[in-house]
Design an enzyme around this catalytic site. Structure first.
Site, short mmCIF file in Angstrom:
data_model
loop_
_atom_site.label_atom_id
_atom_site.label_comp_id
_atom_site.label_asym_id
_atom_site.label_seq_id
_atom_site.Cartn_x
_atom_site.Cartn_y
_atom_site.Cartn_z
N SER A 124 58.79 -15.24 87.17
CA SER A 124 59.69 -14.64 88.17
C SER A 124 61.15 -14.92 87.82
O SER A 124 61.47 -15.96 87.24
CB SER A 124 59.38 -15.23 89.54
OG SER A 124 60.38 -14.93 90.48
N TYR A 148 58.10 -22.31 95.72
CA TYR A 148 57.53 -21.19 94.97
C TYR A 148 58.20 -21.09 93.60
O TYR A 148 57.54 -21.01 92.56
CB TYR A 148 57.70 -19.87 95.73
CG TYR A 148 57.52 -18.66 94.86
CD1 TYR A 148 56.26 -18.32 94.37
CD2 TYR A 148 58.61 -17.88 94.47
CE1 TYR A 148 56.08 -17.22 93.54
CE2 TYR A 148 58.44 -16.79 93.65
CZ TYR A 148 57.17 -16.46 93.19
OH TYR A 148 57.01 -15.38 92.35
N LYS A 152 56.71 -21.65 89.53
CA LYS A 152 56.84 -20.74 88.39
C LYS A 152 57.52 -21.45 87.22
O LYS A 152 57.12 -21.32 86.06
CB LYS A 152 57.62 -19.48 88.79
CG LYS A 152 56.87 -18.55 89.73
CD LYS A 152 55.61 -18.01 89.10
CE LYS A 152 54.93 -16.96 89.96
NZ LYS A 152 53.64 -16.50 89.39
#
Length: 336
Positions: A124, A148, A152
């Site tokens: 991402s 989050y 990643k």
């Protein structure tokens, strides 16, 4: 030989499966269905006329993954499976680290055990953090502002370290920007559980009457209309990026981070106004304060994807929004 697609019944995964089936690839999907439905498999078959092998399993379940590799001749993996809501990650960070990081490590261990060392990973643009100016390129320093994004980034670190330790690995680490749109048939699209976390499904659900109004987080950014600017990419273009990445793994030694975006920025109000124009529906919205950690402008430098993968986005904003509206208007309650 087969391709293993983790999270293959999800939004991006299902569109990628369609593109791979169009190329007559043999597909095995592993998904725990935590944010998707097996109904998407019927839709994929309706689009392509082809079926896939579906196995309900969790990437944290080493024995289940081991069985997949034992019973199927897997040559490469596209790893989509993961939790992806920024707000939720702040509330249940341990769940995100367990699923996204530990699950990915388990998958990599099973891959290594079976000698499968070709991987396309779903990363991402959140890994660029808050302090890099756009356009963002792959040489910039990385950081993260929420659990989050940290998951990643941590998986990226794992992949780079793994590739350094073993030269047989070929890994394309695709840093997505903002996927929107749906298959042109209106048959599959984004189908989030509960209240959408992303702009386009939220706008679409307001347009179709499922939600009363959109919240616009801030109108005082240093952008043309004061609202946040992001790089929106059609999900089918993104899916084709995965196909190109798989085809290019033979050229990638080690692990390579690659942006997948259009290189153009679009503001929240541009999205809202274009959606109103295309759908013919009013989009009620209310401006509310900025969210912590949000920045004004984020868009990609996508030159590496073009030079290394031979890929570039081809669908424009009108197409992205028209396809989103076709999906939502034909499926006002998603797959159910």
């Amino acid at each position: 030989m087969s391709l293993l697609i983790t999270g293959g019944t999800g939004y991006i995964g299902s569109h990628t499966v369609v593109e791979l089936l169009k190329l007559d690839k043999d597909i095995v999907i592993v998904d725990n269905l935590s944010n998707s439905s097996t109904l998407v498999l019927d839709r994929v078959k309706a689009i392509t006329g082809k079926t896939v092998t579906f196995i309900k399993a969790d990437i944290c379940d080493e024995a289940a993954l081991d069985a997949v590799f034992k019973h199927h001749n897997i040559k490469a993996v596209v790893h989509f499976a993961g939790l992806k809501a920024v707000g939720e990650s702040n509330e249940i960070p341990l769940t995100y680290y367990q699923n996204n990081v530990s699950g990915s490590v388990t998958l990599l261990q099973v891959m290594a055990k079976h000698g499968v060392k070709n991987l396309v990973f779903s990363s991402s643009a959140t890994v660029y953090g808050e302090n890099n100016p756009s356009p963002l390129d792959e040489t910039m320093p990385t950081s993260a502002t929420n659990p989050y994004g940290q998951t990643k980034l941590m998986v990226e670190h794992v992949l780079f370290d793994l590739a350094k330790s073993d030269s047989e690995w070929s890994i394309a680490c695709l840093r997505y920007f903002n996927p929107i749109g749906a298959h042109e048939s209106g048959t599959i699209g984004e189908n989030p559980n509960g209240i959408p976390n992303n702009l386009l499904p939220y706008v679409a659900q307001v347009a179709v009457g499922r939600l009363p109004q959109l919240q616009v987080f801030g109108d005082d950014y240093d952008t043309p209309d004061g609202t946040g600017v992001r790089d929106y990419i059609h999900v089918v273009d993104l899916a084709i990026g995965h196909v190109k990445a798989l085809e290019s793994l033979t050229k990638i030694q080690g692990c390579k981070a690659i942006n997948i975006g259009t290189g153009n920025g679009t503001s929240v109000l541009e999205i809202v106004n274009t959606f109103k124009e295309i759908s013919g529906q009013d989009i009620a919205y209310k401006v509310v304060p900025r969210r912590a950690g949000d920045i004004g402008t984020v868009y990609a430098d996508a030159a590496l994807a073009n030079s290394l993968l031979g890929w570039q986005a081809s669908r424009d904003l009108n197409t992205m929004i028209a396809d989103t509206w076709r999906w939502q208007s034909q499926n006002p309650n998603g797959f159910e």
